[in-house]
Design a protein around this motif. Structure first.
Motif, PDB file in Angstrom:
ATOM      1  N   SER A 112       1.032  -1.537   0.248  1.00 51.55           N
ATOM      2  CA  SER A 112      -0.138   0.311   0.307  1.00 51.55           C
ATOM      3  C   SER A 112       1.152   0.826   0.278  1.00 51.55           C
ATOM      4  O   SER A 112       0.391   2.265  -0.953  1.00 51.55           O
ATOM      5  N   ILE A 113       1.936   1.283   0.943  1.00 50.50           N
ATOM      6  CA  ILE A 113       2.546   1.804   1.090  1.00 50.50           C
ATOM      7  C   ILE A 113       3.129   2.691  -0.343  1.00 50.50           C
ATOM      8  O   ILE A 113       3.750   3.895  -1.008  1.00 50.50           O
ATOM      9  N   GLN A 114       4.160   1.404  -0.773  1.00 54.52           N
ATOM     10  CA  GLN A 114       4.479   2.192  -2.542  1.00 54.52           C
ATOM     11  C   GLN A 114       3.713   1.790  -3.708  1.00 54.52           C
ATOM     12  O   GLN A 114       4.442   2.324  -4.473  1.00 54.52           O
ATOM     13  N   SER A 115       2.314   1.855  -3.373  1.00 54.25           N
ATOM     14  CA  SER A 115       0.839   2.253  -4.587  1.00 54.25           C
ATOM     15  C   SER A 115       1.655   3.953  -4.336  1.00 54.25           C
ATOM     16  O   SER A 115       0.519   4.138  -5.681  1.00 54.25           O
ATOM     17  N   ILE A 116       1.540   4.444  -3.537  1.00 53.43           N
ATOM     18  CA  ILE A 116       1.306   6.053  -3.627  1.00 53.43           C
ATOM     19  C   ILE A 116       2.753   7.028  -4.003  1.00 53.43           C
ATOM     20  O   ILE A 116       3.719   6.143  -4.264  1.00 53.43           O
ATOM     21  N   ILE A 139       2.060   9.970   3.807  1.00 52.86           N
ATOM     22  CA  ILE A 139       1.921   8.074   2.925  1.00 52.86           C
ATOM     23  C   ILE A 139       0.988   7.483   3.739  1.00 52.86           C
ATOM     24  O   ILE A 139       0.014   6.688   2.896  1.00 52.86           O
ATOM     25  N   GLN A 142      -3.313   7.969   3.449  1.00 53.39           N
ATOM     26  CA  GLN A 142      -3.260   6.904   2.090  1.00 53.39           C
ATOM     27  C   GLN A 142      -3.627   5.835   1.521  1.00 53.39           C
ATOM     28  O   GLN A 142      -3.840   5.174   1.197  1.00 53.39           O
ATOM     29  N   ALA A 143      -2.151   5.545   2.320  1.00 52.05           N
ATOM     30  CA  ALA A 143      -2.033   3.676   2.269  1.00 52.05           C
ATOM     31  C   ALA A 143      -2.929   2.954   2.687  1.00 52.05           C
ATOM     32  O   ALA A 143      -3.389   1.784   3.192  1.00 52.05           O
ATOM     33  N   ARG A 146      -5.714   2.519   1.272  1.00 50.78           N
ATOM     34  CA  ARG A 146      -6.375   1.451   0.372  1.00 50.78           C
ATOM     35  C   ARG A 146      -5.860  -0.284   0.795  1.00 50.78           C
ATOM     36  O   ARG A 146      -5.692  -1.005  -0.366  1.00 50.78           O
ATOM     37  N   ALA A 147      -5.020  -0.355   1.751  1.00 48.95           N
ATOM     38  CA  ALA A 147      -5.258  -1.365   3.141  1.00 48.95           C
ATOM     39  C   ALA A 147      -6.046  -1.706   3.197  1.00 48.95           C
ATOM     40  O   ALA A 147      -6.069  -3.107   4.275  1.00 48.95           O
TER      41      ALA A 147
END
Length: 222
Positions: A112-116, A139, A142-143, A146-147
């Motif tokens: 999720s973090i890397q998708s930002i 970050i 938003q993460a 998504r998670a």
């Protein structure tokens, strides 16, 4: 006409005898997931750390946990650690569930973090914001959104995995089903009741997580 060799009429009368066991199931699941969320967030941030030693430790933890069965980890916590300190069955189950789910939750958070978009971090850094504060304020919020869907799936998996706690005498649903079955010789009927309880709880959790997901989508649009 073929008649099933089970007496399904006992299910309504015996159903609520499992209520206390269901409470234990929910209890160890809740605290296990709560511990797993804390471990998972720390492991995810460590996995993404620029410190190579920290990233290596977190990668090793995730590799070991995901590569071994939960039952083995549960036995290590309950039987292995008793040589150092006495741990009761319920805390042992919570620790094992938290330790196990933490590895999977770490990967959920990491993805999720890397998708930002990395540009958001770069923009925050260009404004003079420290990396830790940018991660915390920009970050991670938003993460987390998504998670939510994969975390909901992991919560349901954790609820069903809690049945393994019966192997260390935690009085949850599966142990109750085995005890009731052995005392009445109605194993199939008792395990059907256990299955119904799990189905009800997973359905409620799925509904709640879906509502949370929809609410977060609405807030994004607003």
């Amino acid at each position: 006409m073929h008649i099933l060799p089970w007496d399904l009429t006992v299910i309504p009368s015996k159903f609520f005898l499992f209520a206390e066991a269901a409470q234990y199931t929910l209890q160890i699941t809740f605290f296990g997931i709560l511990l797993g969320l804390m471990i998972g967030l720390v492991a995810a941030l460590g996995r993404l750390s620029h410190r190579s030693w920290l990233s290596a430790v977190c990668r090793s933890y995730i590799f070991l946990v995901r590569g071994t069965p939960l039952l083995v980890q549960l036995f290590i916590v309950y039987y292995g650690l008793t040589s150092l300190v006495t741990i009761a069955p319920i805390p042992s189950a919570v620790i094992a569930l938290g330790f196990h789910n933490g590895a999977y939750i770490a990967e959920i958070f990491r993805g999720s973090i890397q998708s930002i978009d990395i540009g958001q971090m770069e923009a925050a850094r260009s404004l003079g914001m420290p990396r830790s504060k940018a991660m915390q304020r920009i970050i991670l919020p938003q993460a987390f959104k998504r998670a939510v869907p994969p975390l909901g799936n992991q919560l349901i998996i954790a609820l069903k995995d809690s049945s393994l706690a019966s192997t260390i005498a935690v009085p949850e649903l599966m142990l109750k089903g085995r005890q009731m079955g052995s005392s009445s010789f109605m194993y199939m009927e008792m395990f059907l009741i256990v299955g119904i309880w799990y189905l009800i709880m997973t359905s409620v959790l799925s509904f709640v997580m879906h509502r949370i997901e929809q609410r977060l989508k609405v807030s994004d649009r607003d």
